[in-house]
Write a protein that holds these residues in place. Structure first.
Motif, PDB file in Angstrom:
ATOM      1  N   PHE A   1     -92.708  -1.779 -53.279  1.00  0.00           N
ATOM      2  CA  PHE A   1     -92.917  -1.642 -51.742  1.00  0.00           C
ATOM      3  C   PHE A   1     -91.544  -1.211 -51.323  1.00  0.00           C
ATOM      4  CE2 PHE A   1     -96.403  -4.384 -52.263  1.00  0.00           C
ATOM      5  CZ  PHE A   1     -97.432  -3.515 -51.765  1.00  0.00           C
ATOM      6  N   SER A   2     -91.700  -0.184 -50.196  1.00  0.00           N
ATOM      7  CA  SER A   2     -90.255   0.025 -49.632  1.00  0.00           C
ATOM      8  C   SER A   2     -89.520  -1.112 -48.965  1.00  0.00           C
ATOM      9  CB  SER A   2     -90.467   1.112 -48.696  1.00  0.00           C
ATOM     10  OG  SER A   2     -91.091   0.541 -47.278  1.00  0.00           O
ATOM     11  N   THR A   3     -88.046  -0.947 -48.875  1.00  0.00           N
ATOM     12  CA  THR A   3     -87.407  -2.013 -47.996  1.00  0.00           C
ATOM     13  C   THR A   3     -88.306  -2.677 -46.626  1.00  0.00           C
ATOM     14  OG1 THR A   3     -85.265  -1.049 -48.873  1.00  0.00           O
ATOM     15  CG2 THR A   3     -85.114  -2.789 -46.976  1.00  0.00           C
ATOM     16  N   GLY A   4     -88.629  -1.626 -45.897  1.00  0.00           N
ATOM     17  CA  GLY A   4     -89.131  -1.896 -44.657  1.00  0.00           C
ATOM     18  C   GLY A   4     -90.476  -2.601 -44.899  1.00  0.00           C
ATOM     19  N   GLU A   5     -91.368  -2.440 -45.878  1.00  0.00           N
ATOM     20  CA  GLU A   5     -92.686  -3.003 -46.102  1.00  0.00           C
ATOM     21  C   GLU A   5     -92.500  -4.297 -46.861  1.00  0.00           C
ATOM     22  OE1 GLU A   5     -95.350   1.002 -47.598  1.00  0.00           O
ATOM     23  OE2 GLU A   5     -93.956   0.038 -48.948  1.00  0.00           O
ATOM     24  N   GLN A   6     -91.299  -4.504 -47.548  1.00  0.00           N
ATOM     25  CA  GLN A   6     -90.787  -5.833 -48.094  1.00  0.00           C
ATOM     26  C   GLN A   6     -90.523  -6.836 -46.995  1.00  0.00           C
ATOM     27  OE1 GLN A   6     -87.549  -5.116 -50.811  1.00  0.00           O
ATOM     28  NE2 GLN A   6     -88.976  -4.117 -52.391  1.00  0.00           N
ATOM     29  N   ARG A   7     -89.848  -6.409 -45.917  1.00  0.00           N
ATOM     30  CA  ARG A   7     -89.433  -7.188 -44.748  1.00  0.00           C
ATOM     31  C   ARG A   7     -90.844  -7.528 -44.016  1.00  0.00           C
ATOM     32  NH1 ARG A   7     -84.125  -8.041 -43.841  1.00  0.00           N
ATOM     33  NH2 ARG A   7     -84.929  -9.772 -42.903  1.00  0.00           N
ATOM     34  N   LEU A   8     -91.731  -6.645 -43.986  1.00  0.00           N
ATOM     35  CA  LEU A   8     -92.868  -6.829 -43.448  1.00  0.00           C
ATOM     36  C   LEU A   8     -93.695  -7.902 -43.869  1.00  0.00           C
ATOM     37  CD1 LEU A   8     -95.132  -6.425 -41.086  1.00  0.00           C
ATOM     38  CD2 LEU A   8     -95.744  -4.620 -42.576  1.00  0.00           C
ATOM     39  N   LEU A   9     -93.428  -8.095 -45.263  1.00  0.00           N
ATOM     40  CA  LEU A   9     -94.376  -9.052 -46.058  1.00  0.00           C
ATOM     41  C   LEU A   9     -93.803 -10.264 -45.773  1.00  0.00           C
ATOM     42  CD1 LEU A   9     -95.297  -7.106 -49.283  1.00  0.00           C
ATOM     43  CD2 LEU A   9     -96.801  -7.997 -47.703  1.00  0.00           C
ATOM     44  N   LEU A  10     -92.362 -10.353 -45.695  1.00  0.00           N
ATOM     45  CA  LEU A  10     -91.812 -11.583 -45.740  1.00  0.00           C
ATOM     46  C   LEU A  10     -91.903 -12.199 -44.110  1.00  0.00           C
ATOM     47  CD1 LEU A  10     -88.137 -10.916 -47.441  1.00  0.00           C
ATOM     48  CD2 LEU A  10     -90.314 -12.255 -48.330  1.00  0.00           C
ATOM     49  N   LEU A  11     -92.042 -11.372 -43.201  1.00  0.00           N
ATOM     50  CA  LEU A  11     -92.345 -11.815 -41.909  1.00  0.00           C
ATOM     51  C   LEU A  11     -93.742 -12.510 -42.144  1.00  0.00           C
ATOM     52  CD1 LEU A  11     -92.401 -12.260 -38.841  1.00  0.00           C
ATOM     53  CD2 LEU A  11     -93.159  -9.824 -38.517  1.00  0.00           C
ATOM     54  N   LEU A  12     -94.818 -11.946 -42.798  1.00  0.00           N
ATOM     55  CA  LEU A  12     -96.169 -12.356 -42.567  1.00  0.00           C
ATOM     56  C   LEU A  12     -96.035 -13.688 -43.461  1.00  0.00           C
ATOM     57  CD1 LEU A  12     -98.274  -9.036 -43.120  1.00  0.00           C
ATOM     58  CD2 LEU A  12     -97.488 -10.376 -40.900  1.00  0.00           C
ATOM     59  N   ARG A  13     -95.235 -13.739 -44.522  1.00  0.00           N
ATOM     60  CA  ARG A  13     -94.935 -14.894 -45.398  1.00  0.00           C
ATOM     61  C   ARG A  13     -94.512 -15.979 -44.341  1.00  0.00           C
ATOM     62  NH1 ARG A  13     -90.478 -17.672 -47.465  1.00  0.00           N
ATOM     63  NH2 ARG A  13     -91.302 -18.532 -49.570  1.00  0.00           N
ATOM     64  N   ALA A  14     -93.666 -15.866 -43.384  1.00  0.00           N
ATOM     65  CA  ALA A  14     -93.192 -16.802 -42.512  1.00  0.00           C
ATOM     66  C   ALA A  14     -94.536 -17.477 -41.615  1.00  0.00           C
ATOM     67  CB  ALA A  14     -92.321 -16.622 -41.768  1.00  0.00           C
ATOM     68  N   LEU A  15     -95.305 -16.501 -41.381  1.00  0.00           N
ATOM     69  CA  LEU A  15     -96.463 -16.823 -40.731  1.00  0.00           C
ATOM     70  C   LEU A  15     -97.520 -17.849 -41.405  1.00  0.00           C
ATOM     71  CD1 LEU A  15     -96.986 -13.593 -38.460  1.00  0.00           C
ATOM     72  CD2 LEU A  15     -95.775 -15.802 -37.511  1.00  0.00           C
ATOM     73  N   ILE A  16     -97.707 -17.531 -42.624  1.00  0.00           N
ATOM     74  CA  ILE A  16     -99.108 -17.851 -43.139  1.00  0.00           C
ATOM     75  C   ILE A  16     -99.433 -19.580 -43.008  1.00  0.00           C
ATOM     76  CG2 ILE A  16     -97.794 -18.586 -45.537  1.00  0.00           C
ATOM     77  CD1 ILE A  16    -101.395 -17.068 -45.166  1.00  0.00           C
ATOM     78  N   LYS A  17     -98.394 -20.281 -42.898  1.00  0.00           N
ATOM     79  CA  LYS A  17     -98.542 -21.545 -42.654  1.00  0.00           C
ATOM     80  C   LYS A  17     -99.029 -22.185 -41.381  1.00  0.00           C
ATOM     81  CE  LYS A  17     -94.174 -23.307 -43.628  1.00  0.00           C
ATOM     82  NZ  LYS A  17     -93.244 -24.027 -44.519  1.00  0.00           N
ATOM     83  N   VAL A  18     -98.780 -21.190 -40.247  1.00  0.00           N
ATOM     84  CA  VAL A  18     -98.847 -21.483 -38.925  1.00  0.00           C
ATOM     85  C   VAL A  18     -97.876 -22.661 -38.434  1.00  0.00           C
ATOM     86  CG1 VAL A  18    -100.549 -21.696 -36.988  1.00  0.00           C
ATOM     87  CG2 VAL A  18    -101.324 -20.773 -39.157  1.00  0.00           C
ATOM     88  N   PRO A  19     -96.820 -22.441 -38.713  1.00  0.00           N
ATOM     89  CA  PRO A  19     -95.682 -23.582 -38.335  1.00  0.00           C
ATOM     90  C   PRO A  19     -95.330 -23.705 -37.137  1.00  0.00           C
ATOM     91  CG  PRO A  19     -94.374 -21.498 -38.797  1.00  0.00           C
ATOM     92  CD  PRO A  19     -95.933 -21.401 -39.055  1.00  0.00           C
TER      93      PRO A  19
END
Length: 392
Positions: free
Chosen positions: A320-338
């Motif tokens: 994935f592009s750099t921007g797409e990678q950063r988007l995935l990592l943002l969604l990763r931070a949200l997955i456990k609804v912290p």
């Protein structure tokens, strides 16, 4: 982890003041990449970064690393200079300095410049603009003419019901009064102070912007909170009303915090698929769990739909592009609804339309009980839900 001829590097290393032998300094790095000592010093000085010359490269902040890479690119006064997203991680004064350097370079040396960026404030030397959208040329011509624009950002941004439903189920009365309390917190790397007697209290549900110039200690602050920094145990740091270092494990802390940062991005496992990247946020490490609940699966699909990425089951993170990678990592931070989100420059590399969508996502899903700590050098990136600011 990664290695070079001198050392093995790991994710938390730049925060470790005692593990510092045998790694390349900024000077060594520039001397190995086309500079002599005088040009290395002069180029860093032009970027306002001469003080970095004798520091180890691994210990630099995201913005300082960006300045180092720019200094490397400027070695030898090239005839053609191609720079991809040079403004990422730079504070406002540094962005202005870079524009001045590029304008002077092109005027003095007749250097041809190709600048890849979403910036609306390019250097004065830019004479032409090529505008792309989804791999197609929208416009091409003199910068003074009105360039064609990509379709306008979504006016009605859709957030999947699964995402909204999962976040709305969070407890309404958390069993603690303050999320973060720092008392006279001080951090130094060698004899260089980064944080000096910092006092800060973050109440439950507060949304904060942490701002400051490159090297001011923003990422160090988040590393203390997220249990990545060894000097946390030498300071008075309270999380969820409990003093750090009183028996809790690192994982006890991380399980209640969603996190992303440029450092995490740099060291993330590139072999995982997009689906696995997001799921790895449930484990607070770089691996997805063996099993997920139906509720987690439903939220995962909602986040993948929000991403608008293709081939999320087969395409690996590095593809994935750099921007797409950063988007995935943002969604990763949200997955456990912290209950707490620590987002260190989460929108780096994203295009304006995606930034707008992500801001809207955070504004839509974060409840009054969830706490947000947000770092950015761009005011237009800050979610509307943010109402407080800590300036370092």
């Amino acid at each position: 982890m990664f290695s070079n001829a001198n050392a093995v590097h790991y994710y938390q290393q730049r925060f470790n003041a005692f593990d510092s032998d045998g790694h390349l300094t900024v000077r060594d790095y520039l001397l190995a990449n086309g500079h002599d000592d005088n040009s290395a010093r002069a180029t860093l000085a032009s970027l306002g970064a001469e003080h970095l010359l004798n520091l180890e490269r691994i210990k630099l902040s995201s913005g300082q690393t960006r300045k180092l890479l720019l200094a490397k690119a400027l070695a030898g006064q090239p005839e053609l200079l191609i720079i991809d997203n040079p403004y990422l991680g730079l504070d406002a004064p540094s962005r202005h300095q870079l524009n001045e350097i590029l304008t002077a370079l092109t005027a003095k040396n007749k250097t041809s410049l190709i600048l890849i960026a979403n910036s609306e404030n390019p250097p004065a030397c830019i004479s032409h603009r090529l505008h792309l959208h989804k791999g197609r040329v929208i416009s091409s011509g003199p910068e003074s003419s009105s360039p064609g624009q990509a379709p306008s950002p979504d006016k009605d941004i859709f957030i999947d019901e699964a995402i909204l439903r999962r976040f709305s189920k969070e407890p309404t009365s958390p069993p603690y009064d303050s999320v973060i309390k720092l008392q006279d917190v001080s951090v130094s790397y060698g004899d260089k102070p980064v944080l000096d007697k910092l006092n800060w209290v973050v109440g439950t549900g507060e949304k904060w912007l942490v701002s400051g110039n490159n090297g001011s200690g923003k990422s160090t602050l988040l590393s203390l909170i997220y249990a990545d920094h060894p000097q946390a145990y030498a300071n008075q740091i309270y999380l969820f009303d409990h003093r750090r270092g009183r028996g809790e494990s690192i994982w006890d802390i991380k399980r209640r915090i969603g996190f992303t940062s440029p450092e995490l991005h740099s060291f993330f496992d590139g072999s995982l698929t997009a689906r696995q990247v997001i799921l790895s946020g449930l484990n607070d490490n770089f691996r997805p769990p063996a099993r997920v609940t139906p509720q987690q699966s439903e939220l995962l699909q909602g986040l993948l739909d929000f991403s608008r990425l293709d081939d999320t089951d087969t395409k690996t993170f590095r593809q994935f592009s750099t921007g797409e990678q950063r988007l995935l990592l943002l969604l990763r931070a949200l997955i456990k609804v912290p209950p707490v989100l620590l987002l260190d420059e989460p929108f780096q590399g994203l295009d304006p339309a995606t930034i707008q969508r992500c801001r809207h996502l955070l504004d839509a899903v974060l409840t009054p009980q969830q706490t947000l700590i947000f770092i950015s050098h761009f005011r237009e990136e800050v979610p509307e839900t943010v109402t407080k600011e800590l300036k370092l």
